[in-house]
Scaffold this motif. Sequence first.
Motif, PDB file in Angstrom:
ATOM      1  N   LEU A 278       0.831   4.305   7.951  1.00 23.44           N
ATOM      2  CA  LEU A 278      -0.392   4.045   7.195  1.00 23.44           C
ATOM      3  C   LEU A 278      -0.932   5.327   6.559  1.00 23.44           C
ATOM      4  O   LEU A 278      -1.557   5.292   5.500  1.00 23.44           O
ATOM      5  CB  LEU A 278      -1.456   3.440   8.117  1.00 23.44           C
ATOM      6  N   ILE A 279      -0.705   6.442   7.238  1.00 27.42           N
ATOM      7  CA  ILE A 279      -1.290   7.690   6.761  1.00 27.42           C
ATOM      8  C   ILE A 279      -0.269   8.549   6.004  1.00 27.42           C
ATOM      9  O   ILE A 279      -0.635   9.468   5.280  1.00 27.42           O
ATOM     10  CB  ILE A 279      -1.902   8.458   7.982  1.00 27.42           C
ATOM     11  N   GLU A 280       1.023   8.225   6.144  1.00 32.92           N
ATOM     12  CA  GLU A 280       2.068   9.046   5.513  1.00 32.92           C
ATOM     13  C   GLU A 280       1.915   9.180   3.984  1.00 32.92           C
ATOM     14  O   GLU A 280       2.102  10.276   3.447  1.00 32.92           O
ATOM     15  CB  GLU A 280       3.450   8.510   5.899  1.00 32.92           C
ATOM     16  N   PRO A 281       1.548   8.103   3.249  1.00 26.59           N
ATOM     17  CA  PRO A 281       1.395   8.283   1.809  1.00 26.59           C
ATOM     18  C   PRO A 281       0.355   9.360   1.465  1.00 26.59           C
ATOM     19  O   PRO A 281       0.568  10.180   0.571  1.00 26.59           O
ATOM     20  CB  PRO A 281       0.926   6.910   1.317  1.00 26.59           C
ATOM     21  N   ALA A 282      -0.757   9.388   2.194  1.00 27.02           N
ATOM     22  CA  ALA A 282      -1.804  10.380   1.929  1.00 27.02           C
ATOM     23  C   ALA A 282      -1.309  11.780   2.282  1.00 27.02           C
ATOM     24  O   ALA A 282      -1.505  12.741   1.530  1.00 27.02           O
ATOM     25  CB  ALA A 282      -3.059  10.049   2.732  1.00 27.02           C
ATOM     26  N   VAL A 283      -0.652  11.888   3.433  1.00 25.12           N
ATOM     27  CA  VAL A 283      -0.171  13.208   3.867  1.00 25.12           C
ATOM     28  C   VAL A 283       0.869  13.735   2.870  1.00 25.12           C
ATOM     29  O   VAL A 283       0.815  14.900   2.454  1.00 25.12           O
ATOM     30  CB  VAL A 283       0.416  13.121   5.297  1.00 25.12           C
TER      31      VAL A 283
ATOM     32  N   MET B 213       0.805  -1.227   0.000  1.00 25.08           N
ATOM     33  CA  MET B 213       0.000   0.000   0.000  1.00 25.08           C
ATOM     34  C   MET B 213       0.840   1.280   0.000  1.00 25.08           C
ATOM     35  O   MET B 213       0.296   2.375   0.086  1.00 25.08           O
ATOM     36  CB  MET B 213      -1.011   0.018   1.157  1.00 25.08           C
ATOM     37  N   GLY B 214       2.146   1.131  -0.111  1.00 24.29           N
ATOM     38  CA  GLY B 214       2.948   2.345  -0.244  1.00 24.29           C
ATOM     39  C   GLY B 214       3.598   2.848   1.033  1.00 24.29           C
ATOM     40  O   GLY B 214       4.330   3.830   1.007  1.00 24.29           O
ATOM     41  N   ALA B 215       3.314   2.194   2.173  1.00 26.61           N
ATOM     42  CA  ALA B 215       3.919   2.662   3.424  1.00 26.61           C
ATOM     43  C   ALA B 215       5.438   2.508   3.361  1.00 26.61           C
ATOM     44  O   ALA B 215       6.197   3.439   3.662  1.00 26.61           O
ATOM     45  CB  ALA B 215       3.367   1.874   4.614  1.00 26.61           C
ATOM     46  N   ILE B 216       5.874   1.344   2.926  1.00 29.74           N
ATOM     47  CA  ILE B 216       7.315   1.104   2.852  1.00 29.74           C
ATOM     48  C   ILE B 216       7.911   1.882   1.672  1.00 29.74           C
ATOM     49  O   ILE B 216       9.043   2.339   1.722  1.00 29.74           O
ATOM     50  CB  ILE B 216       7.586  -0.417   2.752  1.00 29.74           C
ATOM     51  N   MET B 217       7.077   2.091   0.644  1.00 30.89           N
ATOM     52  CA  MET B 217       7.556   2.880  -0.498  1.00 30.89           C
ATOM     53  C   MET B 217       7.827   4.325  -0.070  1.00 30.89           C
ATOM     54  O   MET B 217       8.860   4.908  -0.400  1.00 30.89           O
ATOM     55  CB  MET B 217       6.506   2.846  -1.618  1.00 30.89           C
ATOM     56  N   VAL B 218       6.899   4.890   0.686  1.00 31.69           N
ATOM     57  CA  VAL B 218       7.077   6.293   1.077  1.00 31.69           C
ATOM     58  C   VAL B 218       8.255   6.404   2.053  1.00 31.69           C
ATOM     59  O   VAL B 218       9.037   7.355   1.993  1.00 31.69           O
ATOM     60  CB  VAL B 218       5.760   6.906   1.629  1.00 31.69           C
ATOM     61  N   TYR B 219       8.438   5.412   2.915  1.00 30.88           N
ATOM     62  CA  TYR B 219       9.606   5.437   3.808  1.00 30.88           C
ATOM     63  C   TYR B 219      10.888   5.295   2.979  1.00 30.88           C
ATOM     64  O   TYR B 219      11.902   5.903   3.282  1.00 30.88           O
ATOM     65  CB  TYR B 219       9.513   4.321   4.857  1.00 30.88           C
ATOM     66  N   GLY B 220      10.816   4.483   1.924  1.00 30.12           N
ATOM     67  CA  GLY B 220      11.973   4.314   1.047  1.00 30.12           C
ATOM     68  C   GLY B 220      12.329   5.615   0.348  1.00 30.12           C
ATOM     69  O   GLY B 220      13.487   5.869   0.025  1.00 30.12           O
TER      70      GLY B 220
END
Length: 452
Positions: free
Chosen positions: A331-336, A239-246
């Motif tokens: 969980l919310i970081e991609p949206a933010v 869902m992109g959580a690890i992607m956004v952290y990456g």
Amino acid sequence: MTDTTKSIHGEWSSRFAFILAATGSAVGLGNIWKFPYITGENGGGAFVLVYLLCVLAIGIPIMIAEIMMGRRGRQSPINTMTTLAEEAQVDSRWHYLGWMGVAAGFLILSYYSVVAGWALSYVVKAFFGGFSGGDAEEIKSLFDGLVASPVQLVFWHSVFMLATMMIVRRGVSGGLEKAVRFLMPALFVILLLLVGYAMTTGFYQQGLDFMFEADFSEIDANAILTAMGHAFFTLSLGMGAIMVYGSYLPRHISIAKTAIYIAGADTIVALLAGIAIFPIVFANGLEPGAGPGLIFQTLPIAFGNMSGGWLFGFLFFVLLVFAALSSSISLIEPAVAWLVENKGMDRHSACIWSGLVTWLLGVAVAFSFNIWSDITLFDKSIFDLLDYLTANLMLPLGGLCIALFAGWMMKRQHTLQELEMPEQQYGVWKFLICYIAPAAVFLVFLHVVGII
Ligand code: PHE
């Protein structure tokens, strides 16, 4: 995409900081609350084996792909997908993958926060000696009382959402990077203590047998889907959580090694939680398949009957809440990140908007345990439905698309450049991401709908 390209949202201060944050995202309620209860519901050993296989063959290669894509795209998953699709000269509709991830993040957080709220309320119960001397019956009615109360559930859910949004507001390397540094090891120590207690129950061996003796007659297609879905859920994939952290990861850090550490730590925590819980379940004549309340109906018995139990119980639930917080922020970081990049909002307003939406959804989830418990769809309550939709369908589907994109769409020179792996290891990853991971997810889906 040069060495100087950085995310506008900031960067982790080091490789270690990234490992902590990503492990913080991975280790959470999924390991301590969900893994034991779904293992109990699905008969134990065989389910655990399928789950472990999924982590190895699907989870780790996809985690490497997600971190790699994030670091190359350097933006929220939606914009990262647009950039990467352009770079690879493929259909721009790949960016819908980012949208599905954002949607999954909202949906997961809405029930995640309600369950984290249960843990919060148990912090208070433990502190005031609420478990002291309690037998299985009393501890169960404590839990039943909590979920029957819409007011209490909404209250604790609100507290948890507020805490999440306050942390997210501070950005990448703010308070949490520091907090996780000592909270993770502390959680580990307290789990070991619980395993120690489980050894004294006289049912330790029975608990181990339940978890590690594989009886394949116990599992069906749905159990396999749940095990696979959980591999995604627990590793925060799809869902992109690890992607956004990456995307906040500095260059020249070995992605593959990092992914293996994270998956290893995550798996150890889940197994320890199971090893601690099942002996207590059997020692007290409880049902392994008791459902989402399992840890709340078992661990307090242990705390209530060991010396100094109120303190350990208090510490355990505090640490569980922190583990949940370090997951909920991802969980919310991609949206933010997307709101900041595309809507010109500052982090503060982005947090308020995304927090409000999740909070509202969460209220519906809280009600689904009591006043709305008779609202069902496909025979599932709102809570069950959201859990099934996200963990069993959206995350594996997201993971499938990520594997296809990284394996088949991205240019070899780009993935090779980003991963900086020796040729042979790269070959192994490429094989897993091109063939094994997509085929496994696809076959499980086909199996569930009854085609194979
Ligand atoms: N991995 C987290 C847990 O096990 C949950 C999570 C899922 C977090 C998906 C981010 C993305 O609790």
